[in-house]
Design a protein around this motif. Structure first.
Motif, PDB file in Angstrom:
ATOM      1  N   UNK A  12     -14.910   4.723  23.763  1.00 27.65           N
ATOM      2  CA  UNK A  12     -15.099   4.379  22.361  1.00 27.65           C
ATOM      3  C   UNK A  12     -13.836   4.677  21.554  1.00 27.65           C
ATOM      4  N   UNK A  13     -13.516   3.776  20.639  1.00 27.36           N
ATOM      5  CA  UNK A  13     -12.363   3.999  19.770  1.00 27.36           C
ATOM      6  C   UNK A  13     -12.765   4.960  18.655  1.00 27.36           C
ATOM      7  N   UNK A  14     -12.017   6.039  18.542  1.00 32.12           N
ATOM      8  CA  UNK A  14     -12.270   7.035  17.506  1.00 32.12           C
ATOM      9  C   UNK A  14     -11.091   7.014  16.534  1.00 32.12           C
ATOM     10  N   UNK A  15     -11.380   6.757  15.261  1.00 34.39           N
ATOM     11  CA  UNK A  15     -10.330   6.655  14.255  1.00 34.39           C
ATOM     12  C   UNK A  15     -10.070   8.010  13.607  1.00 34.39           C
ATOM     13  N   UNK A  16      -8.809   8.235  13.280  1.00 35.00           N
ATOM     14  CA  UNK A  16      -8.428   9.491  12.646  1.00 35.00           C
ATOM     15  C   UNK A  16      -9.090   9.630  11.280  1.00 35.00           C
ATOM     16  N   UNK A  17      -9.589  10.823  10.988  1.00 35.11           N
ATOM     17  CA  UNK A  17     -10.231  11.081   9.710  1.00 35.11           C
ATOM     18  C   UNK A  17      -9.220  11.239   8.579  1.00 35.11           C
ATOM     19  N   UNK A  18      -7.965  11.495   8.927  1.00 32.76           N
ATOM     20  CA  UNK A  18      -6.963  11.754   7.883  1.00 32.76           C
ATOM     21  C   UNK A  18      -6.031  10.566   7.658  1.00 32.76           C
ATOM     22  N   UNK A  19      -6.038   9.591   8.571  1.00 30.53           N
ATOM     23  CA  UNK A  19      -5.142   8.443   8.424  1.00 30.53           C
ATOM     24  C   UNK A  19      -5.809   7.378   7.582  1.00 30.53           C
ATOM     25  N   UNK A  20      -5.246   7.060   6.421  1.00 31.54           N
ATOM     26  CA  UNK A  20      -5.888   6.131   5.495  1.00 31.54           C
ATOM     27  C   UNK A  20      -4.994   4.980   5.060  1.00 31.54           C
ATOM     28  N   UNK A  21      -3.838   4.838   5.669  1.00 34.46           N
ATOM     29  CA  UNK A  21      -2.989   3.696   5.339  1.00 34.46           C
ATOM     30  C   UNK A  21      -3.581   2.422   5.943  1.00 34.46           C
ATOM     31  N   UNK A  22      -3.481   1.333   5.210  1.00 30.47           N
ATOM     32  CA  UNK A  22      -3.947   0.046   5.724  1.00 30.47           C
ATOM     33  C   UNK A  22      -2.802  -0.955   5.724  1.00 30.47           C
ATOM     34  N   UNK A  23      -2.913  -1.966   6.617  1.00 34.20           N
ATOM     35  CA  UNK A  23      -1.776  -2.851   6.848  1.00 34.20           C
ATOM     36  C   UNK A  23      -2.124  -4.337   6.853  1.00 34.20           C
ATOM     37  N   UNK A  24      -3.265  -4.722   7.362  1.00 31.21           N
ATOM     38  CA  UNK A  24      -3.546  -6.153   7.539  1.00 31.21           C
ATOM     39  C   UNK A  24      -3.760  -6.844   6.192  1.00 31.21           C
ATOM     40  N   UNK A  25      -4.798  -6.479   5.458  1.00 32.81           N
ATOM     41  CA  UNK A  25      -5.010  -7.079   4.140  1.00 32.81           C
ATOM     42  C   UNK A  25      -3.882  -6.698   3.191  1.00 32.81           C
ATOM     43  N   UNK A  26      -3.357  -5.502   3.349  1.00 35.32           N
ATOM     44  CA  UNK A  26      -2.265  -5.047   2.482  1.00 35.32           C
ATOM     45  C   UNK A  26      -1.009  -5.897   2.639  1.00 35.32           C
ATOM     46  N   UNK A  27      -0.904  -6.633   3.759  1.00 37.10           N
ATOM     47  CA  UNK A  27       0.273  -7.484   3.984  1.00 37.10           C
ATOM     48  C   UNK A  27       0.423  -8.542   2.909  1.00 37.10           C
ATOM     49  N   UNK A  28      -0.701  -8.970   2.317  1.00 35.00           N
ATOM     50  CA  UNK A  28      -0.603  -9.924   1.208  1.00 35.00           C
ATOM     51  C   UNK A  28       0.290  -9.350   0.113  1.00 35.00           C
ATOM     52  N   UNK A  29       0.089  -8.085  -0.190  1.00 31.37           N
ATOM     53  CA  UNK A  29       0.862  -7.458  -1.265  1.00 31.37           C
ATOM     54  C   UNK A  29       2.207  -6.920  -0.804  1.00 31.37           C
ATOM     55  N   UNK A  30       2.380  -6.713   0.520  1.00 29.13           N
ATOM     56  CA  UNK A  30       3.720  -6.411   1.021  1.00 29.13           C
ATOM     57  C   UNK A  30       4.650  -7.580   0.681  1.00 29.13           C
ATOM     58  N   UNK A  31       4.126  -8.788   0.856  1.00 32.08           N
ATOM     59  CA  UNK A  31       4.916  -9.984   0.536  1.00 32.08           C
ATOM     60  C   UNK A  31       5.282  -9.990  -0.941  1.00 32.08           C
TER      61      UNK A  31
END
Length: 376
Positions: A205-224
């Protein structure tokens, strides 16, 4: 003022200032915390710390400024290709840069050099956000009028806001901007899965870090959008309008964006970790202000003395970033000052940090002295 001075030296210096803060100043100031150990110093360090979630500190500007300046340089680097019917050469240049930035980002953040398959993360670093923003912004710059570029930036800001505000799935989204409930978080978990930074596989099972909150996929719209705002500033600086009008436009646009960003922040919070649309306006506004001030002082007023040390950082910015993030120079300081810790206590950590800063600067200075400027 030297009207024949063609290089945009203010951009080199501003980029150098950003990198100096990132690879030199911040770490050293934090190492002084146990030495000074006072409440006023803790308050001062807020300026060199990321806001936990909602809000914006001066240190939160470092990453957007790096991206913004990638956009500023674009009109100067790519203008000659705009009217070239055969753009294959510039396409190859753009793709090469995107690939190198992506790999360098994985080296910095994903521990690619460790050759550990469990530590390979696909999208997790500033350089990769620059790569995404650079790719789309470069194509828009080459093929679209400035008015179309502005409309595109506006549409991307609205698209991000609309998605976050109105899309709801599996209990995420629908106007929820909390750490655990925002749509960008859900999208990253679904798309990146095991390859999201901090994720581990436990019993299949994939377990996600409880402290990592940066996002990248949807945020890429605004990176542009962040890179595009730099393109807009670069087009102003490269235009033939009077120099005085240039810094006035930069400052005016900067003030307007900051005000609009904070006003919009009443509806969609200013959150850097998920790169909200209001944060883009606020951060890009501050970037416009800094670019305007540096341009006014350096290129307009001609004050260029005593700034070479910042150009040392700015003209090899990617090298500076990679040296600070990939190579551990602390062993050199530990070897030089071995045995000193027992006598100076907490100052030893400061000395280690300072030695690393000086080593990196020394490498950059040698490159600058020999006119070696490594670019991607």
């Amino acid at each position: 003022m030297d009207t024949n001075y063609k290089r945009l030296e203010s951009l080199d210096v501003l980029r150098g200032f950003d990198l100096f803060c990132l690879v030199g100043l911040c770490g050293f100031l934090h190492s002084l915390r146990p030495v000074i150990a006072t409440s006023w110093y803790d308050s001062f360090l807020w300026n060199f710390s990321h806001v936990a979630w909602v809000g914006f500190s001066p240190w939160d500007l470092v990453m957007p400024l790096f991206m913004f300046m990638a956009g500023v340089s674009m009109p100067f680097a790519l203008s000659r290709y705009k009217n070239d019917p055969d753009k294959w050469a510039v396409y190859k240049r753009i793709v090469k840069r995107v690939i190198l930035l992506w790999i360098f980002g994985m080296m910095c953040q994903g521990n690619l050099l460790g050759l550990d398959p469990n530590r390979v993360y696909l999208f997790s670093n500033t350089l990769q956000s620059i790569a995404v923003g650079y790719l789309i912004s470069a194509l828009l710059f080459l093929h679209a009028r400035p008015s179309v570029q502005v409309v595109t930036a506006f549409c991307l800001l609205i698209a991000y806001w609309a998605a976050m505000q109105f899309i709801s799935v599996d209990g995420y989204g629908g106007g929820d901007y909390t750490k655990d409930g925002n749509l960008a978080e859900w999208i990253d978990r679904m798309v990146l899965g095991r390859f999201r930074d901090g994720a581990v596989v436990d019993a299949g099972q994939v377990v996600f870090s409880e402290i990592y909150r940066y996002t990248w996929i949807l945020s890429s719209l605004n990176f542009v959008v962040t890179v595009l705002t730099g393109v807009f500033a670069g087009q102003i600086l490269k235009s033939k309008i009077d120099q005085k009008r240039k810094w006035q436009w930069l400052l005016g646009i900067g003030v307007a964006m900051v005000v609009l960003g904070w006003l919009w922040g009443m509806q969609i919070p200013v959150i850097k970790k998920i790169w909200t649309s209001s944060m883009v306006l606020v951060s890009s506004g501050y970037c416009f202000l800094l670019m305007g001030l540096f341009y006014y002082w350096i290129d307009y007023k001609g004050h260029r003395k005593y700034l070479t040390w910042l150009k040392v950082y700015g003209m090899n910015s990617i090298v500076a970033y990679m040296l600070a993030n990939v190579i551990n120079f602390s062993c050199i300081g530990a070897s030089l000052f071995y045995g000193l810790e027992q006598y100076i206590g907490d100052l030893y950590a400061c000395l280690m940090k300072l030695s690393t800063v000086l080593i990196i600067y020394g490498i950059l200075w040698l490159l600058y002295k020999h006119k070696i400027f490594l670019k991607v």
